[in-house]
Write an enzyme that holds these catalytic residues in place. Sequence first.
Site, PDB file in Angstrom:
ATOM      1  N   THR A   1       1.242  -1.443   0.018  1.00 44.79           N
ATOM      2  CA  THR A   1       0.053  -0.196   0.221  1.00 44.79           C
ATOM      3  C   THR A   1       0.601   0.983  -0.200  1.00 44.79           C
ATOM      4  OG1 THR A   1      -1.480  -1.308   1.789  1.00 44.79           O
ATOM      5  CG2 THR A   1      -1.878   1.117   1.502  1.00 44.79           C
TER       6      THR A   1
ATOM      7  N   GLY B   1     -10.875  -3.585   0.932  1.00 44.44           N
ATOM      8  CA  GLY B   1     -10.073  -3.216   1.403  1.00 44.44           C
ATOM      9  C   GLY B   1      -9.993  -1.880   2.285  1.00 44.44           C
ATOM     10  N   ASP B   2      -9.263  -2.258   3.574  1.00 43.09           N
ATOM     11  CA  ASP B   2      -9.180  -0.470   4.169  1.00 43.09           C
ATOM     12  C   ASP B   2      -8.831   0.701   3.672  1.00 43.09           C
ATOM     13  OD1 ASP B   2      -6.692  -2.223   3.723  1.00 43.09           O
ATOM     14  OD2 ASP B   2      -5.844  -0.153   5.553  1.00 43.09           O
TER      15      ASP B   2
ATOM     16  N   THR C   1      -1.185   0.072   7.081  1.00 42.38           N
ATOM     17  CA  THR C   1      -0.750  -1.058   5.595  1.00 42.38           C
ATOM     18  C   THR C   1      -0.920  -2.276   6.472  1.00 42.38           C
ATOM     19  OG1 THR C   1       0.576  -1.388   3.695  1.00 42.38           O
ATOM     20  CG2 THR C   1       1.809  -0.196   5.820  1.00 42.38           C
TER      21      THR C   1
HETATM   22  N1  GLY Z   1      -4.528  -2.239   2.809  1.00 46.19           N
HETATM   23  C1  GLY Z   1      -4.547  -2.908   1.479  1.00 46.19           C
HETATM   24  C2  GLY Z   1      -5.651  -3.891   1.440  1.00 46.19           C
HETATM   25  O1  GLY Z   1      -5.538  -5.229   1.996  1.00 46.19           O
HETATM   26  O2  GLY Z   1      -5.814  -3.737   0.587  1.00 46.19           O
END
Ligand code: GLY
Length: 297
Positions: free
Chosen positions: A166, A196-197, A217
């Site tokens: 990320t 995702g987050d 991340t």
């Molecule tokens: N942190 C990146 C994702 O899991 O999409």
Amino acid sequence: VRKALIVHGGAGSGKIEKREIKERELGKAVEYGIEAIRSGSVEAVQAAVSYMEDSGVFNAGYGSCLNMLGEIELDAAIMDGSNMRGAGVANCTVNHNAVKVARAVMMYTNHVLVSGKYLELIAERSGLKKEKLTPSNEVLEKFKQMKEKIDDRNSKVYSLLKEFGTVGAVALDDMKIPAAAVSTGGLWMKFPGRIGDSAIIGCGIYADKSKGASCATGIGEEIIRNALSYSLCNLLKFGSEKAAKSAIKMITERSGKNTAGVIAVDLEYRVSYAYNTDFILVAWYDDKRKKVIVPNK
Ligand code: GLY
């Protein structure tokens, strides 16, 4: 003039692929961000993150990983700590600078999360051209190797993942306004449509003028379950170092090791990072020494 900015280029375990190039690019991303901070912290984090999206060596923008169908689907977000405004984009396929598309959502709509093909209409208001997102040969090669290992729930592939790419940045400008931005291709071999987050305010990023700014991340699902960036932001009153360590302690206790890394800035211009993986790639501008630091270079 006081200013602070820290960026990261992902976290993971084992050997870091292309370490030297990544560290060089992180240093440059900080330089771009610090140059842009004259126009405010939001400009700074956008400049740093879009530089990393352009570089092609991180899992974001031109270097993005592929979903299980071999397609690129980007997640990104940006937040302005001065006014609680922030927005994310999910499954973005309209432009490789997903962070700029998120900025357009923040500027031209009242929404906090938009996904899908109509992002094109919002992006074009910022002058962003529609692009066809094509993976590099290197990314296609990795996809071929991974495809053989997919099982139904993808757990086999996920357990093989060593690096959670990320890119992210947090900054504090001379007006003490914090901001945060993040961008990613997500997880390798994710289910198409998985979010995702990095698309979600409070998870991938958070910024609040009474606290500071934070960015995460790692494995998006675990970061979302722990609302990691919001949790970290609420701890920043204890100083960014303590806050980052406590946030990582929390996610490690609740979700296990090898799940996340974080960066943060508090209102005293102190940047910090913490992680429960073997490594995190970071670089920052040190407000005391007035210089860019790339720690492992
Ligand atoms: N942190 C990146 C994702 O899991 O999409």
